[in-house]
Scaffold this active site. Structure first.
Site, PDB file in Angstrom:
ATOM      1  CB  CYS A  42      -0.904  -0.047   1.236  1.00 37.84           C
ATOM      2  SG  CYS A  42      -1.639   1.530   1.682  1.00 37.84           S
ATOM      3  CB  CYS A  45       0.518   2.023   4.228  1.00 39.20           C
ATOM      4  SG  CYS A  45      -1.206   1.547   4.040  1.00 39.20           S
TER       5      CYS A  45
END
Lengths: 122, 450
Positions: A42, A45
């Site tokens: 991700c 993230c």
């Protein structure tokens, strides 16, 4: 006493840990799993994590910071995964104050000011 | 947020003085915290209760008795409100609006003092000020009112089921609250001093009252409470209410678990230092007169919302007025807020939507001979199967004969009144006439086709 961090992986471990610290302020950051080189699938993230970590010292005393890896990309994309169903998470990264409606989602986690506000709000 | 869009440096001072029982809430004002939002959610809870009853006639089978849990409902509602409070905090931050949870008051020209809940004071100066302090519920001024009675400020977060309730007042707040409390299965009585829904079309107000009475809500008319005493402490406890007739010398007593006061709201303008900067207020009502650009008598001080004199007390009106004001000040716009033909809805058990003139006001303004009223009862299709009342829903329009029979008043009493009224409000704004209305083919089968 300051604050402490707990790292967990997957939903059952998260719930267990959150319950163990019931009564103390609990903040949780949910991110996608990391590969062998420590990189998450991700990208948001990856951006958010350092921002959040820099603000951790603003959490109230006795706080518990739970760093939770939710699973791989396929697990996360499943609309019925436990995080979506039970915690009502809509995206990763999500930073929230457990037990309250206060949370920051995705790009909101990139903003140090908002993260600080979440950690210091009454 | 609008001003920040135009690169202005903006600060918001929001502070909620706790209720006599110690209740307070987050950012968002009355509507979000103790008004429209929780009200509509609880009204919905009551409607769902009714729907469960109706569902049996439509073939749904369930044997368990269905009961309502006040705590479950309240927790969900408060959770949602909490997410709204947080959402506003994030939005303000993102738009770079400085927010202080502090009580603001003027101390001198262009200067405001902000006091937070710990008593710490700070001074701020600004080029312009906008006052939007709203109102708070009025108390009766009788023995026991502040100690034992609750208001709408307390109701939506009450940590226990109110039980047998006496609602004092006949405002839309009183009737809406009485309505959903009864819909949730509670024993409700409404004590009314004179008429229902002052300021609204009285023909409709009476129909609303009748409907509520036929559905189990008790009304005590032409009485006012003079004393509230506590018989037993508890959550809820037991209270004794003594009331006096407004017509004769009669005194009555009653016992209730909760007494909810909904007799009016007073503007929060008396303790914010307006006298220090010379802003004139109406001494009797506390409201602030403004010109049609929301400016007070002091050129750099503006006001919007419920505190304005002679303007409608509605959230969307305040929002619109505020936005347009900022656009005029910083974006060169000239549009002023249009306070005419603002649609409203009262969420009593039988909902009432209206836009434009009531029948009485139309007669007063145009003369009885110059207006024509078209009306009709209707029976919602959804009510037929469960055998619900067949002659209660009602719609009427008021037309100005001298102006092509232009529709100047729209009133509908029935389910989803708010949704129905919104569209008609737009039509009225466009100057729809009766002929145009007649030539609009109806959608079938819906209530709105009437």
């Amino acid at each position: 006493m300051g604050w402490e961090e707990k790292q967990v992986h997957g939903y059952p471990e998260f719930v267990q840990t959150a319950q163990r610290y019931h009564g103390r302020p609990i903040f949780a950051l949910f991110c996608g799993d990391k590969d062998a080189e420590g990189r998450s699938w991700c990208p948001d993230c990856v951006t958010a994590e350092p921002v959040v970590r820099k603000e951790l010292h603003n959490m109230p005393d006795e706080s518990v910071f739970i760093y939770c890896l939710v699973g791989d990309r396929a697990y996360w994309k499943d609309p019925n995964n436990e995080f979506r169903k039970n915690l009502k998470l809509t995206g990763v990264p999500t930073l929230l104050k457990y037990g309250t409606p206060q949370k920051l989602v995705e790009e909101e986690c990139f903003k140090a000011e908002l993260v600080r506000m979440l950690f210091t709000e009454d | 947020q609008e001003a920040a869009k135009y690169e202005k440096k903006v600060m918001v001072l929001d502070f909620v003085m706790p209720t006599p029982l110690g209740n307070s809430w987050g950012l968002g004002g009355t509507c979000v915290n103790v008004g429209c939002i929780p009200k509509k959610l609880m009204h919905q809870a009551a409607l769902l209760g009714q729907a469960l009853q109706d569902s049996r006639k439509f073939g749904w089978q369930f044997t368990e008795e269905v009961k309502h849990n006040w705590m479950t409902m309240t927790e969900s509602v408060q959770n949602y409100i909490g997410s709204l409070n947080w959402g506003y905090r994030v939005a303000l931050r993102e738009k770079k609006v400085t927010y202080e949870n502090a009580y603001g008051e003027f101390v001198g020209p262009h200067t405001v003092k902000a006091t937070n809940k710990r008593g710490v004071e700070k001074l701020y100066t600004a080029e312009r000020f906008l006052i939007a302090t709203g109102e708070r519920p009025r108390y009766l001024g009788i023995p026991g009112d502040r100690e034992y009675c609750i208001s709408s400020d307390d109701l939506f977060s009450l940590p226990y089921c109110p039980g047998k309730t006496l609602v004092v007042g006949a405002s839309y707040v009183a009737l809406e609250c009485a309505g959903f409390l009864a819909g949730l299965g509670l024993d409700v009585t409404v004590m009314v001093r004179s008429i229902l829904l002052r300021g609204f079309d009285q023909d409709i107000a009476n129909k609303i009252g009748e409907y509520m009475e036929e559905h189990g809500i008790k009304f005590i008319r032409e009485f006012v409470p003079i004393k509230v005493e506590q018989i037993e402490e508890g959550a809820p406890g037991r209270l004794k209410v003594t009331a006096k007739s407004t017509q004769a010398n009669q005194i009555i007593e009653g016992e209730y678990n909760t007494v909810l006061l909904a007799i009016g709201r007073d503007a929060c303008t008396r303790k914010i230092g307006l006298d220090k900067v010379g802003v004139k207020i109406n001494e009797k009502t506390g409201k602030i007169p403004v010109n049609d650009e929301e400016q007070t008598n002091v050129p750099y001080i503006y006001a919007v919302g419920d505190i304005l004199q002679d303007k409608l007390e509605l959230t969307p009106v305040a929002i619109q007025a505020g936005r347009l004001l900022v656009q005029r000040l910083y974006a060169g716009a000239t549009t002023k807020c249009d306070y005419v033909n603002v649609p409203t809805t009262v969420f009593t058990p039988l909902e009432y939507g209206a836009c434009g003139y009531s029948e009485e006001t139309a007669v007063e303004k145009f003369g009885e001979e110059n207006i024509e009223v078209y009306h009709s009862h209707f029976w919602p299709l959804e009510w037929t199967v469960p055998s619900r009342d067949n002659n209660k829903c009602y719609a009427k329009i008021i037309c100005n004969i001298q102006d092509n029979e232009r529709v100047i008043g729209f009133h509908v009493l029935g389910p989803n009144a708010g949704e129905v009224t919104q569209g008609f409000a737009a039509a009225i704004k466009c100057g729809m006439t009766k002929e145009q209305l007649d030539s609009t083919i109806g959608i079938h089968p819906v209530c709105a086709e009437v």
